[in-house]
Design an enzyme around this catalytic site. Structure first.
Site, PDB file in Angstrom:
ATOM      1  N   ALA A 221      -5.910   4.804   0.013  1.00  0.00           N
ATOM      2  CA  ALA A 221      -6.201   4.863   1.266  1.00  0.00           C
ATOM      3  C   ALA A 221      -4.527   4.965   1.292  1.00  0.00           C
ATOM      4  O   ALA A 221      -3.442   4.640   0.891  1.00  0.00           O
ATOM      5  CB  ALA A 221      -6.735   3.956   1.440  1.00  0.00           C
TER       6      ALA A 221
ATOM      7  N   GLN B  78       0.988  -1.304  -0.077  1.00  0.00           N
ATOM      8  CA  GLN B  78       0.583   0.212  -0.268  1.00  0.00           C
ATOM      9  C   GLN B  78       1.151   0.859  -0.021  1.00  0.00           C
ATOM     10  O   GLN B  78       0.503   2.399  -0.903  1.00  0.00           O
ATOM     11  CB  GLN B  78      -0.728   0.141   1.240  1.00  0.00           C
ATOM     12  CG  GLN B  78      -2.253   0.778   1.378  1.00  0.00           C
ATOM     13  CD  GLN B  78      -3.752   0.721  -0.331  1.00  0.00           C
ATOM     14  OE1 GLN B  78      -3.869   0.420  -0.505  1.00  0.00           O
ATOM     15  NE2 GLN B  78      -3.253   1.633  -0.188  1.00  0.00           N
TER      16      GLN B  78
ATOM     17  N   GLU C  79     -15.470   4.421  -7.554  1.00  0.00           N
ATOM     18  CA  GLU C  79     -14.346   3.968  -7.696  1.00  0.00           C
ATOM     19  C   GLU C  79     -14.928   2.437  -8.228  1.00  0.00           C
ATOM     20  O   GLU C  79     -15.506   1.984  -8.174  1.00  0.00           O
ATOM     21  CB  GLU C  79     -13.189   3.426  -6.845  1.00  0.00           C
ATOM     22  CG  GLU C  79     -12.804   4.288  -6.672  1.00  0.00           C
ATOM     23  CD  GLU C  79     -11.353   3.983  -5.460  1.00  0.00           C
ATOM     24  OE1 GLU C  79     -11.811   2.464  -4.946  1.00  0.00           O
ATOM     25  OE2 GLU C  79     -10.137   4.368  -5.304  1.00  0.00           O
TER      26      GLU C  79
END
Length: 272
Positions: free
Chosen positions: A182, A152, A244
């Site tokens: 995120a 991430q 999204e």
């Protein structure tokens, strides 16, 4: 005019060019330093949070709302204090900027397609959805599923670097990146309950994805298998994430049906 005039004019031009290049170099250097400092600062904040959670666990302290994933995975705080009546329901874990995972961990993962993994507890429903979509003539592609903390960070940093290359300042690049990627510790992908699904014929992650027949089929049928479109277009002010049309989150059959019928995000549903 004599050659001396042109030599003088050329020297003046060269001095201006050097100034422009120097200013550009300094601006790039400052931007790079600011970006490095920002990434370092954010990384330290999350490392400190994780360290505190680990120390608390080692001392035997109980963390409110903590649920253990299967296997040898570490305990992961599911932040269920916002919906105490459902605090034992792992399917409804709320993960966002306001409800980060307190500690790094890994769910009991299984491979759903090559090199794509999900929580083992959602495998049957996920496979059922993929199989029925194929029967209906859909050509689905899972471009992402479970992602760990390090992956991430890589995605976040790359996305931020792209915005810097487009001329964004470091702080603006950071704020804009957060709207679509995120921060580590705040991504649902770490739960293993998410799949990013696109049309195999069009794999771009943009709003045009919503126009594909695959996206339309998922939007109409995913709830039957316990999945919901997590970030709808009209709810960005609630989710904090842009639209999204590829991001599908498992919440269970009951919740998926109610959320779809009432047009609720997970934030709204658990807030009830």
């Amino acid at each position: 005019m004599g050659a001396g005039y042109y030599t003088k004019k050329q020297r003046k031009y060269e001095r201006k060019l050097k100034k422009v290049l120097l200013v550009g170099f300094l601006a790039g250097l400052i931007s790079g330093l600011l970006l490095g400092a920002l990434v370092y600062m954010i990384g330290n904040v999350w490392k400190e949070k994780r360290s505190r959670a680990e120390k608390s666990t080692e001392k035997g302290k109980e963390v409110s709302g903590q649920t253990s994933f299967h296997g040898n995975a570490k305990k992961v705080s599911l932040n269920t204090d916002t919906y105490p009546d459902k605090k034992d329901d792992w399917k409804l874990v709320l993960v966002n900027e306001s409800h980060p995972l307190e500690e790094g961990g890994e769910p009991d993962l299984v491979e759903i397609v090559e090199d794509r993994y999900v929580d083992a507890r959602i495998l049957d429903e996920a496979n059922g959805m993929l199989e029925d979509a194929a029967v209906a003539g859909m050509d689905l592609y899972i471009c992402s599923a479970y992602r760990d903390y390090e992956k991430q960070w890589e995605i976040f940093n790359n996305s931020m670097a792209d915005r810097l290359s487009q001329g964004y300042g470091p702080l603006n690049a950071y704020e804009e990146t957060k709207k679509s990627v995120a921060l580590p510790g705040t991504s649902e992908h770490a739960t293993g309950l998410v799949m990013d699904i696109t049309s195999a014929q069009y794999v771009e992650l943009d709003e045009k994805q919503a126009d594909t027949k695959e996206a339309k089929w998922l939007a109409a049928n995913s709830w039957k298998y316990g999945f919901v479109l997590r970030y709808p277009p009209e709810k960005s002010d609630i989710t904090g994430i842009i639209y999204e049309p590829w991001h599908y989150r498992y919440v269970g059959l009951e919740a998926a049906k109610e959320m779809t019928e009432k047009n609720l995000t997970l934030e709204e549903y658990v807030g009830l």
